[in-house]
Design an enzyme around this catalytic site. Structure first.
Site, PDB file in Angstrom:
ATOM      1  N   ASN A  97       0.831  -1.205   0.000  1.00 45.21           N
ATOM      2  CA  ASN A  97       0.000   0.000   0.000  1.00 45.21           C
ATOM      3  C   ASN A  97       0.862   1.249   0.000  1.00 45.21           C
ATOM      4  O   ASN A  97       1.927   1.286   0.619  1.00 45.21           O
ATOM      5  CB  ASN A  97      -0.934  -0.015   1.211  1.00 45.21           C
ATOM      6  CG  ASN A  97      -1.883  -1.203   1.175  1.00 45.21           C
ATOM      7  OD1 ASN A  97      -2.152  -1.733   0.094  1.00 45.21           O
ATOM      8  ND2 ASN A  97      -2.336  -1.659   2.321  1.00 45.21           N
ATOM      9  N   VAL A  98       0.402   2.265  -0.683  1.00 49.82           N
ATOM     10  CA  VAL A  98       1.175   3.505  -0.795  1.00 49.82           C
ATOM     11  C   VAL A  98       0.670   4.549   0.215  1.00 49.82           C
ATOM     12  O   VAL A  98       1.230   5.643   0.310  1.00 49.82           O
ATOM     13  CB  VAL A  98       1.103   4.057  -2.249  1.00 49.82           C
ATOM     14  CG1 VAL A  98       1.804   3.087  -3.201  1.00 49.82           C
ATOM     15  CG2 VAL A  98      -0.330   4.313  -2.687  1.00 49.82           C
ATOM     16  N   ASP A  99      -0.377   4.181   0.984  1.00 53.09           N
ATOM     17  CA  ASP A  99      -0.880   5.140   1.979  1.00 53.09           C
ATOM     18  C   ASP A  99      -0.001   5.102   3.234  1.00 53.09           C
ATOM     19  O   ASP A  99       0.884   4.266   3.339  1.00 53.09           O
ATOM     20  CB  ASP A  99      -2.351   4.821   2.326  1.00 53.09           C
ATOM     21  CG  ASP A  99      -2.525   3.436   2.942  1.00 53.09           C
ATOM     22  OD1 ASP A  99      -3.339   2.634   2.433  1.00 53.09           O
ATOM     23  OD2 ASP A  99      -1.827   3.144   3.945  1.00 53.09           O
ATOM     24  N   HIS A 114       5.828  -0.687  -2.812  1.00 54.27           N
ATOM     25  CA  HIS A 114       5.362  -0.017  -4.034  1.00 54.27           C
ATOM     26  C   HIS A 114       5.385   1.503  -3.901  1.00 54.27           C
ATOM     27  O   HIS A 114       4.719   2.209  -4.643  1.00 54.27           O
ATOM     28  CB  HIS A 114       3.937  -0.489  -4.394  1.00 54.27           C
ATOM     29  CG  HIS A 114       3.891  -1.934  -4.779  1.00 54.27           C
ATOM     30  ND1 HIS A 114       2.743  -2.667  -4.755  1.00 54.27           N
ATOM     31  CD2 HIS A 114       4.873  -2.782  -5.188  1.00 54.27           C
ATOM     32  CE1 HIS A 114       3.007  -3.914  -5.146  1.00 54.27           C
ATOM     33  NE2 HIS A 114       4.287  -4.012  -5.402  1.00 54.27           N
ATOM     34  N   CYS A 125      14.785  16.882 -12.649  1.00 52.50           N
ATOM     35  CA  CYS A 125      16.157  16.843 -12.071  1.00 52.50           C
ATOM     36  C   CYS A 125      16.342  15.657 -11.135  1.00 52.50           C
ATOM     37  O   CYS A 125      17.409  15.469 -10.576  1.00 52.50           O
ATOM     38  CB  CYS A 125      16.445  18.150 -11.331  1.00 52.50           C
ATOM     39  SG  CYS A 125      15.372  18.409  -9.901  1.00 52.50           S
ATOM     40  N   ASN A 210      -7.868 -12.925   4.466  1.00 56.95           N
ATOM     41  CA  ASN A 210      -8.402 -12.296   3.261  1.00 56.95           C
ATOM     42  C   ASN A 210      -9.898 -12.581   3.154  1.00 56.95           C
ATOM     43  O   ASN A 210     -10.438 -13.423   3.881  1.00 56.95           O
ATOM     44  CB  ASN A 210      -7.652 -12.815   2.029  1.00 56.95           C
ATOM     45  CG  ASN A 210      -7.657 -11.785   0.902  1.00 56.95           C
ATOM     46  OD1 ASN A 210      -7.516 -10.600   1.120  1.00 56.95           O
ATOM     47  ND2 ASN A 210      -7.891 -12.262  -0.311  1.00 56.95           N
TER      48      ASN A 210
HETATM   49  C1  BV8 Z   1       8.419  -5.254 -11.611  1.00 59.17           C
HETATM   50  C2  BV8 Z   1       1.703   1.399  -6.729  1.00 59.17           C
HETATM   51  C3  BV8 Z   1      10.436  -5.643 -12.793  1.00 59.17           C
HETATM   52  C4  BV8 Z   1       1.022   2.402  -7.592  1.00 59.17           C
HETATM   53  C5  BV8 Z   1       1.295  -0.855  -7.586  1.00 59.17           C
HETATM   54  C6  BV8 Z   1       6.612 -11.460 -13.026  1.00 59.17           C
HETATM   55  C7  BV8 Z   1       7.750 -10.930 -12.424  1.00 59.17           C
HETATM   56  C8  BV8 Z   1       7.941  -9.562 -12.355  1.00 59.17           C
HETATM   57  C9  BV8 Z   1       6.976  -8.674 -12.873  1.00 59.17           C
HETATM   58  C10 BV8 Z   1       5.847  -9.197 -13.465  1.00 59.17           C
HETATM   59  C11 BV8 Z   1       5.662 -10.577 -13.546  1.00 59.17           C
HETATM   60  N1  BV8 Z   1       4.479 -10.782 -14.162  1.00 59.17           N
HETATM   61  C12 BV8 Z   1       3.905  -9.597 -14.467  1.00 59.17           C
HETATM   62  C13 BV8 Z   1       4.727  -8.605 -14.074  1.00 59.17           C
HETATM   63  C14 BV8 Z   1       4.451  -7.189 -14.240  1.00 59.17           C
HETATM   64  C15 BV8 Z   1       3.691  -6.588 -13.061  1.00 59.17           C
HETATM   65  C16 BV8 Z   1       2.608  -7.485 -12.512  1.00 59.17           C
HETATM   66  O1  BV8 Z   1       2.812  -8.166 -11.518  1.00 59.17           O
HETATM   67  N2  BV8 Z   1       1.447  -7.463 -13.139  1.00 59.17           N
HETATM   68  C17 BV8 Z   1       0.326  -8.241 -12.641  1.00 59.17           C
HETATM   69  C18 BV8 Z   1      -0.937  -7.410 -12.663  1.00 59.17           C
HETATM   70  C19 BV8 Z   1       0.244  -9.501 -13.482  1.00 59.17           C
HETATM   71  N3  BV8 Z   1       4.610  -6.239 -12.007  1.00 59.17           N
HETATM   72  C20 BV8 Z   1       5.262  -5.069 -12.107  1.00 59.17           C
HETATM   73  O2  BV8 Z   1       5.182  -4.328 -13.066  1.00 59.17           O
HETATM   74  C21 BV8 Z   1       6.158  -4.686 -10.935  1.00 59.17           C
HETATM   75  N4  BV8 Z   1       7.460  -4.329 -11.431  1.00 59.17           N
HETATM   76  O3  BV8 Z   1       8.236  -6.407 -11.376  1.00 59.17           O
HETATM   77  O4  BV8 Z   1       9.621  -4.732 -12.099  1.00 59.17           O
HETATM   78  C22 BV8 Z   1       9.945  -5.522 -14.206  1.00 59.17           C
HETATM   79  C23 BV8 Z   1      10.183  -4.340 -14.874  1.00 59.17           C
HETATM   80  C24 BV8 Z   1       9.755  -4.246 -16.219  1.00 59.17           C
HETATM   81  C25 BV8 Z   1       9.078  -5.309 -16.840  1.00 59.17           C
HETATM   82  C26 BV8 Z   1       8.811  -6.496 -16.107  1.00 59.17           C
HETATM   83  C27 BV8 Z   1       9.258  -6.604 -14.802  1.00 59.17           C
HETATM   84  C28 BV8 Z   1       5.598  -3.451 -10.216  1.00 59.17           C
HETATM   85  C29 BV8 Z   1       4.319  -3.790  -9.517  1.00 59.17           C
HETATM   86  C30 BV8 Z   1       3.878  -2.581  -8.631  1.00 59.17           C
HETATM   87  C31 BV8 Z   1       2.758  -1.818  -9.306  1.00 59.17           C
HETATM   88  N5  BV8 Z   1       2.285  -0.750  -8.418  1.00 59.17           N
HETATM   89  N6  BV8 Z   1       0.946   0.140  -6.753  1.00 59.17           N
HETATM   90  C32 BV8 Z   1      -0.233   2.933  -6.958  1.00 59.17           C
HETATM   91  O5  BV8 Z   1      -0.670   2.420  -5.899  1.00 59.17           O
HETATM   92  O6  BV8 Z   1      -0.784   3.878  -7.521  1.00 59.17           O
HETATM   93  S1  BV8 Z   1       0.497  -2.314  -7.523  1.00 59.17           S
HETATM   94  C33 BV8 Z   1      -0.990  -2.274  -6.729  1.00 59.17           C
HETATM   95  O7  BV8 Z   1      -1.355  -3.631  -6.663  1.00 59.17           O
HETATM   96  C34 BV8 Z   1      -1.028  -1.762  -5.308  1.00 59.17           C
HETATM   97  O8  BV8 Z   1       0.238  -1.557  -4.724  1.00 59.17           O
HETATM   98  C35 BV8 Z   1      -1.724  -2.922  -4.616  1.00 59.17           C
HETATM   99  O9  BV8 Z   1      -1.486  -2.978  -3.263  1.00 59.17           O
HETATM  100  C36 BV8 Z   1      -1.064  -4.030  -5.342  1.00 59.17           C
HETATM  101  C37 BV8 Z   1      -1.524  -5.404  -5.147  1.00 59.17           C
HETATM  102  O10 BV8 Z   1      -2.915  -5.431  -5.185  1.00 59.17           O
HETATM  103  P1  BV8 Z   1      -3.646  -5.826  -3.822  1.00 59.17           P
HETATM  104  O11 BV8 Z   1      -3.040  -5.046  -2.722  1.00 59.17           O
HETATM  105  O12 BV8 Z   1      -3.620  -7.302  -3.682  1.00 59.17           O
HETATM  106  O13 BV8 Z   1      -5.085  -5.272  -4.067  1.00 59.17           O
HETATM  107  P2  BV8 Z   1      -6.293  -6.017  -4.793  1.00 59.17           P
HETATM  108  O14 BV8 Z   1      -7.357  -4.997  -4.986  1.00 59.17           O
HETATM  109  O15 BV8 Z   1      -5.763  -6.782  -5.971  1.00 59.17           O
HETATM  110  O16 BV8 Z   1      -6.774  -7.119  -3.733  1.00 59.17           O
HETATM  111  C38 BV8 Z   1      -7.323  -6.719  -2.502  1.00 59.17           C
HETATM  112  C39 BV8 Z   1      -7.609  -8.004  -1.745  1.00 59.17           C
HETATM  113  O17 BV8 Z   1      -8.102  -7.657  -0.445  1.00 59.17           O
HETATM  114  C40 BV8 Z   1      -8.682  -8.848  -2.397  1.00 59.17           C
HETATM  115  O18 BV8 Z   1      -8.284 -10.209  -2.375  1.00 59.17           O
HETATM  116  C41 BV8 Z   1      -9.913  -8.633  -1.525  1.00 59.17           C
HETATM  117  O19 BV8 Z   1     -10.736  -9.779  -1.457  1.00 59.17           O
HETATM  118  C42 BV8 Z   1      -9.288  -8.375  -0.196  1.00 59.17           C
HETATM  119  N7  BV8 Z   1     -10.066  -7.528   0.711  1.00 59.17           N
HETATM  120  C43 BV8 Z   1     -10.766  -6.405   0.419  1.00 59.17           C
HETATM  121  N8  BV8 Z   1     -11.299  -5.907   1.563  1.00 59.17           N
HETATM  122  C44 BV8 Z   1     -10.916  -6.722   2.577  1.00 59.17           C
HETATM  123  C45 BV8 Z   1     -10.128  -7.755   2.044  1.00 59.17           C
HETATM  124  N9  BV8 Z   1      -9.610  -8.760   2.795  1.00 59.17           N
HETATM  125  C46 BV8 Z   1      -9.875  -8.732   4.118  1.00 59.17           C
HETATM  126  N10 BV8 Z   1     -10.614  -7.765   4.709  1.00 59.17           N
HETATM  127  C47 BV8 Z   1     -11.147  -6.760   3.984  1.00 59.17           C
HETATM  128  N11 BV8 Z   1     -11.874  -5.790   4.608  1.00 59.17           N
HETATM  129 ZN    ZN Z   2      13.487  19.279 -10.502  1.00 60.20          ZN
END
Ligand code: BV8
Ligand code: ZN
Length: 245
Positions: A97-99, A114, A125, A210
Site C-alpha cells: 500500500n502507498v498510503d 510499491h 532533475c 483475506n
Molecule cells: C516489476 C503502486 C520488474 C502504484 C502498484 C513477473 C515478475 C515480475 C513482474 C511481473 C511478472 N508478471 C507480471 C509482471 C508485471 C507486473 C505485474 O505483476 N502485473 C500483474 C498485474 C500480473 N509487475 C510489475 O510491473 C512490478 N514491477 O516487477 O519490475 C519488471 C520491470 C519491467 C518489466 C517487467 C518486470 C511493479 C508492480 C507494482 C505496481 N504498483 N501500486 C499505486 O498504488 O498507484 S500495484 C498495486 O497492486 C497496489 O500496490 C496494490 O497494493 C497491489 C496489489 O494489489 P492488492 O493489494 O492485492 O489489491 P487487490 O485490490 O488486488 O486485492 C485486494 C484483496 O483484499 C482482495 O483479495 C480482496 O478480497 C481483499 N479484501 C478487500 N477488503 C478486505 C479484504 N480482505 C480482508 N478484509 C477486507 N476488509
Molecule cells: Zn526538478
C-alpha cells in the site's frame, strides 16, 4: 485495547499487507469493484505511459486518492500491528500500500514495497522527497527546476527499489510467522514473496487473512476468510500459544 499474548514476543513476525488492509478505512482496493475511478481501472493509470500521455489525468487520480487517505483513519487491523510493535514484538510490515495508515497507527517497522503516495520526485532533475503536492488541480512542479513532479510510487513495468527488495528478502529469510493480509496476491514480485520465504525456511508458518482464497492459499498453514479488521485482531488478541491459530 486488550493486551496481546506475551509469548508472541518470542517470534519474528513479518506481515505482507495489500489494499484489503486499507479497505476498511475507506480506501478503494485495486481490483475490487470499488477500485474504479471515472471508469478507469488502476492498472490503466498506474503506468509510466499513462503519466507521459496524460499527466493531468493521472495526477487527478492521485489527488483524489491523496484526499481519501488524508480523510481516512487507520482501522483496527492497522492498530493491532502497531500494538504488537509497541508491546515489544519483533514485527516488520512489508506493505504494497502507498498510503501512510500503518505509520499513522503507530507502526515504525514499515517497508513500502510499491512506494509512498504522500511523497513525490522530480522527473526533470530527479530530486527526491519533494514536499507532497497540495491537492490542487494544476500539475505540481519542482521548486528547483520547475520540472514535472510525479508520485513516489512504483508503477506497473517499473522495478521495485533494490534496497527495499534486499531488506525484504533478508527479513523473509529470518521470519518465524509470515502473515499475508488483504492482498489478491497477483502482483509480482510481491506475489512470489511467500513462496520465496517457504523455500528459504521450510519451517516458516504462513497465515493468510483475506475475504477470498488467493494463489498463495494452498501454501499457507491456514487461510482465515473474513474482514481483516476483525479476523487479524481476534487472532492476535486471542492467540493461544500455537502460531497455527
Ligand atoms: C516489476 C503502486 C520488474 C502504484 C502498484 C513477473 C515478475 C515480475 C513482474 C511481473 C511478472 N508478471 C507480471 C509482471 C508485471 C507486473 C505485474 O505483476 N502485473 C500483474 C498485474 C500480473 N509487475 C510489475 O510491473 C512490478 N514491477 O516487477 O519490475 C519488471 C520491470 C519491467 C518489466 C517487467 C518486470 C511493479 C508492480 C507494482 C505496481 N504498483 N501500486 C499505486 O498504488 O498507484 S500495484 C498495486 O497492486 C497496489 O500496490 C496494490 O497494493 C497491489 C496489489 O494489489 P492488492 O493489494 O492485492 O489489491 P487487490 O485490490 O488486488 O486485492 C485486494 C484483496 O483484499 C482482495 O483479495 C480482496 O478480497 C481483499 N479484501 C478487500 N477488503 C478486505 C479484504 N480482505 C480482508 N478484509 C477486507 N476488509
Ligand atoms: Zn526538478
Amino acid at each position: 485495547m486488550p493486551s496481546i499474548h506475551p509469548n508472541l514476543n518470542d517470534f519474528k513476525i513479518t506481515v505482507i499487507t495489500g489494499a484489503g488492509f486499507s479497505q476498511p478505512s475507506g480506501i478503494p482496493t485495486f481490483r475490487g469493484s470499488d477500485g474504479l475511478w471515472r471508469n478507469y481501472s488502476p492498472q490503466e493509470l498506474a503506468t509510466p505511459s499513462a503519466f507521459s500521455q496524460n499527466p493531468s489525468l493521472v495526477w487527478e487520480w492521485y489527488f483524489w486518492r491523496i484526499k481519501l487517505i488524508q480523510e481516512a483513519q487507520p482501522n483496527p487491523a492497522h492498530d493491532i500491528l502497531a500494538q504488537l510493535e509497541s508491546q515489544g514484538c519483533d514485527i516488520v510490515i512489508l506493505t504494497q500500500n502507498v498510503d501512510d495508515l500503518h505509520e499513522r497507527a503507530g507502526s515504525r517497522q514499515v517497508l513500502h514495497l510499491h512506494g509512498e503516495i504522500m511523497k513525490t520526485w522530480c522527473v526533470g532533475c530527479g530530486t527526491k522527497n519533494i514536499t507532497p503536492p497540495g491537492t490542487s488541480t494544476s500539475l505540481p512542479k519542482c521548486p528547483l527546476c520547475d520540472g514535472l513532479l510525479r508520485p513516489a510510487v512504483v508503477w506497473f513495468g517499473e522495478s521495485l527499489d533494490s534496497t527495499i527488495l534486499k531488506t525484504s528478502f533478508k527479513r523473509l529469510a529470518n521470519t518465524d510467522l509470515l502473515v499475508v493480509a488483504g492482498t489478491s496476491a497477483v502482483v509480482y514480485p510481491v506475489a512470489d514473496f511467500p513462496f520465496h520465504a517457504k523455500r528459504l525456511n521450510p519451517s516458516i508458518i504462513i497465515l493468510e487473512f483475506n475475504m477470498e482464497k488467493t494463489p498463495i492459499s494452498p501454501l499457507t498453514n491456514k487461510t482465515i476468510l473474513g474482514p481483516v479488521e476483525e479476523t487479524i485482531v481476534s487472532y492476535f488478541q486471542h492467540y493461544g500459544g500455537s502460531l497455527e491459530t
